[in-house]
Design an enzyme around this catalytic site. Structure first.
Site, short mmCIF file in Angstrom:
data_model
loop_
_atom_site.label_atom_id
_atom_site.label_comp_id
_atom_site.label_asym_id
_atom_site.label_seq_id
_atom_site.Cartn_x
_atom_site.Cartn_y
_atom_site.Cartn_z
N GLY A 1 3.16 -7.82 1.76
CA GLY A 1 2.20 -8.86 2.10
C GLY A 1 1.34 -8.42 3.27
N LYS B 1 11.06 -14.59 -3.92
CA LYS B 1 10.10 -15.66 -3.59
C LYS B 1 8.72 -15.10 -3.96
CE LYS B 1 7.36 -17.37 -1.15
NZ LYS B 1 5.97 -17.67 -1.63
N THR C 1 -0.12 -7.91 7.19
CA THR C 1 0.50 -7.36 8.40
C THR C 1 0.97 -8.47 9.34
OG1 THR C 1 -0.71 -5.30 8.20
CG2 THR C 1 0.05 -5.87 10.40
N GLU D 1 5.92 -3.56 3.28
CA GLU D 1 4.74 -2.93 2.68
C GLU D 1 3.57 -3.82 3.04
OE1 GLU D 1 4.79 -0.21 0.74
OE2 GLU D 1 6.84 -0.03 0.03
N GLY E 1 4.06 -9.89 8.03
CA GLY E 1 5.12 -8.89 8.21
C GLY E 1 5.73 -8.96 9.60
N CYS F 1 -3.95 -3.04 -1.89
CA CYS F 1 -3.63 -2.63 -0.52
C CYS F 1 -4.11 -1.22 -0.22
CB CYS F 1 -2.13 -2.76 -0.30
SG CYS F 1 -1.22 -2.05 -1.64
N GLU G 1 -8.82 -5.10 7.36
CA GLU G 1 -8.64 -5.18 5.91
C GLU G 1 -9.37 -6.41 5.37
OE1 GLU G 1 -4.80 -6.43 4.28
OE2 GLU G 1 -4.93 -4.72 2.91
#
Ligand code: NAD
Length: 473
Positions: A224, A171, A226, A246, A229, A280, A376
């Protein structure tokens, strides 16, 4: 013509719906994509489950040959593929040509080699028995990728999975799906049998969530944000899937006064601003020993000012537009927040009459408690902070929830190794930054996720270890 999904071949989404993917350089629509949903994921998983047992039983030399051929085709088609990646994601064409496409090809070359090298072991057990282990493919791997390196991150999941006999349903990110569809065609042209790689374009909460929930998928390999995730982990628990995550980062780049300060400052510029900071592992926090702080800030400003901001397809461009309107606004909000919290913006700001640009932006006077120091941003925004002692540098380095990467600049090699061992991060660079190789394990710790990609490490995560006992008497 609008691109379709790839499930065994090109085909429209079952529901026939489309969604728009934006052009980061203009803000208009670049392309309409097929809006795959749960029924398309189901079709792709069924095709994968039909094809995978035969693929697992295929001579590993043949699997190796197909993966190697895919690497060659990627290099043969690199001009076209790099243009697609640049116009879709906003990254400079020069980067896509120099890094994204060749590193993707490297990934296929590297894992081609592993197809013939996966071994079990024989284990000395008590009694008259032969005990040995087999490493066997898991079945169907669900891969979910973000928009900043859509091609390369897809390859990191697909190449090792196929090498050891799995099938993959990918995806891709809704903002930048075109290179993933291109990759599906390349693999088909390289001889990959139908069904082993499907690419289902669509929205995260529809196609992505359906992939995570599907009982026929053995593992989700996710890259992607956090927060996404966390959601993926919760949803994957229903079917007890294996998972690798990740996720985000806020990586410290630590510069000691005993370093080659000029080289370190030059590297700090690309650590923070490569790929518009949409990386990232971006060195988005520059921690500088106080005695050289002002000198480093001056050099960083000078270096960052020279970077050419512009449209992705202009060969001179070094900093392209951010990927989407929503993301652009989010990054601008962080810049405003930094100023509101009292940090000094010494360089950078919005750029150009249209599109989602921000020229390299540098903040000094940043306190570790500020949001621009902890969260981030995922854009070309650098926070510079001074420190006085190694202890203070180590504490600052870990003053975020992340643990993806870190840089250390010093000529004292003992100090560098001690600090490298101590910092909680998946990757540490000493006197360099942002080095990657298909052969070297890569991943995060803490809120940057878990699991490793690249190198030998990922193969353990893509295979089941079976113990076989044989009576000898
Ligand atoms: P994102 O989390 O919004 O989306 C990533 C992918 O997840 C997309 O394909 C999206 O469609 C999908 N998704 C969204 N909701 C989902 C759901 N409910 N179920 C399943 N899938 C879902 O991230 P993004 O904005 O595309 O990318 C930026 C983020 O990615 C940043 O945080 C960055 O740090 C991270 N990233 C991490 C690495 C790494 O290796 N650690 C590499 C690149 C990017």
């Amino acid at each position: 013509m609008n691109p379709e999904l790839w499930i065994e071949e090109e085909r429209p989404a079952i529901g026939g719906e489309l969604f728009a993917s934006a052009d980061p350089a203009t803000g208009g629509t670049l392309v309409m994509l097929a809006r795959g949903k749960a029924e398309d994921i189901d079709l792709a998983v069924s095709a994968a489950r039909r094809a995978q047992p035969l693929w697992a039983a295929t001579d590993p030399n043949e699997r190796a040959r197909i993966l190697w051929r895919a690497g060659e085709l990627l290099m043969e088609r690199r001009e076209e593929l790099a243009r697609i990646e640049a116009s879709d994601s906003g990254k400079p064409l020069s980067n896509a040509l120099a890094i994204d496409v060749p590193r993707t090809a490297d990934t296929f070359f590297y894992y081609s080699g592993w197809a013939t090298k996966l071994e079990g072991s024989t284990i000395p057990v008590r009694g008259p028995f032969l005990n040995y282990t087999l490493r066997q493919p898991l079945g169907v791997i669900g891969a979910i990728t973000p928009w900043n390196f859509p091609l390369l991150l897809a390859a990191r999941k697909i190449a090792p999975a196929l090498a050891v006999g799995n099938a993959v349903v990918l995806k891709p990110p809704e903002e930048a799906s075109l290179s993933s569809l291109f990759l599906a065609r390349v693999l088909a042209d390289a001889g990959l049998p139908p069904g082993l790689l499907s690419v289902v374009t669509g929205l995260g909460e529809e196609a992505g969530a359906a992939l995570v929930a599907h009982p026929g998928v053995a593992k989700i390999a996710f890259t992607g944000g956090t927060d996404t995730g966390r959601l993926v982990m919760r949803n994957a628990s229903v079917t007890l899937k294996r998972l690798s995550l990740e996720l985000g980062g806020k990586s410290p780049n630590i510069l000691f006064a005993d370093a080659d300060v000029g080289a370190a400052a030059t590297a700090a510029v690309s650590a923070a601003f490569y790929n518009q900071g949409e990386l990232c592992t971006a060195g988005s926090r520059l921690l500088v020993e106080r005695s050289v702080h002002d000198r480093v800030v001056e050099a960083v400003i000078e270096g960052a000012r020279k970077l050419v901001t512009g449209p992705p397809l202009d060969p001179a461009t070094q900093v392209g537009p951010l990927v989407s309107e929503g993301h652009h606004q989010r990054v601008l909000d962080y810049v405003a927040q930094g100023e509101a919290e009292g940090a000094r913006r010494v360089l950078g700001g919005p750029w150009g009459p249209q599109g989602y640009y921000l020229s390299p932006t540098v903040f000094t006077g940043v306190d570790p408690s500020m949001r621009i120091a902890r969260e981030e941003i995922f854009g070309p925004v650098l926070a510079v902070m001074p420190f006085d002692t190694l202890e203070e540098a180590a504490a600052l380095a870990e003053a975020t929830e992340f643990g993806l990467a870190a840089g250390i600049w010093t000529r004292d090699i003992g100090k560098a190794h001690r600090l490298a061992a101590r910092i909680q991060a998946g990757t540490v660079w000493i006197n360099t930054y942002n080095r990657f190789d298909a052969a070297s394990p890569y991943g995060g710790t803490r809120q940057s996720g878990f699991g490793r990609e690249n190198g030998r490490a990922v193969l353990d995560e893509l295979t089941e270890l079976k113990s076989v006992w044989v009576a000898l008497d």
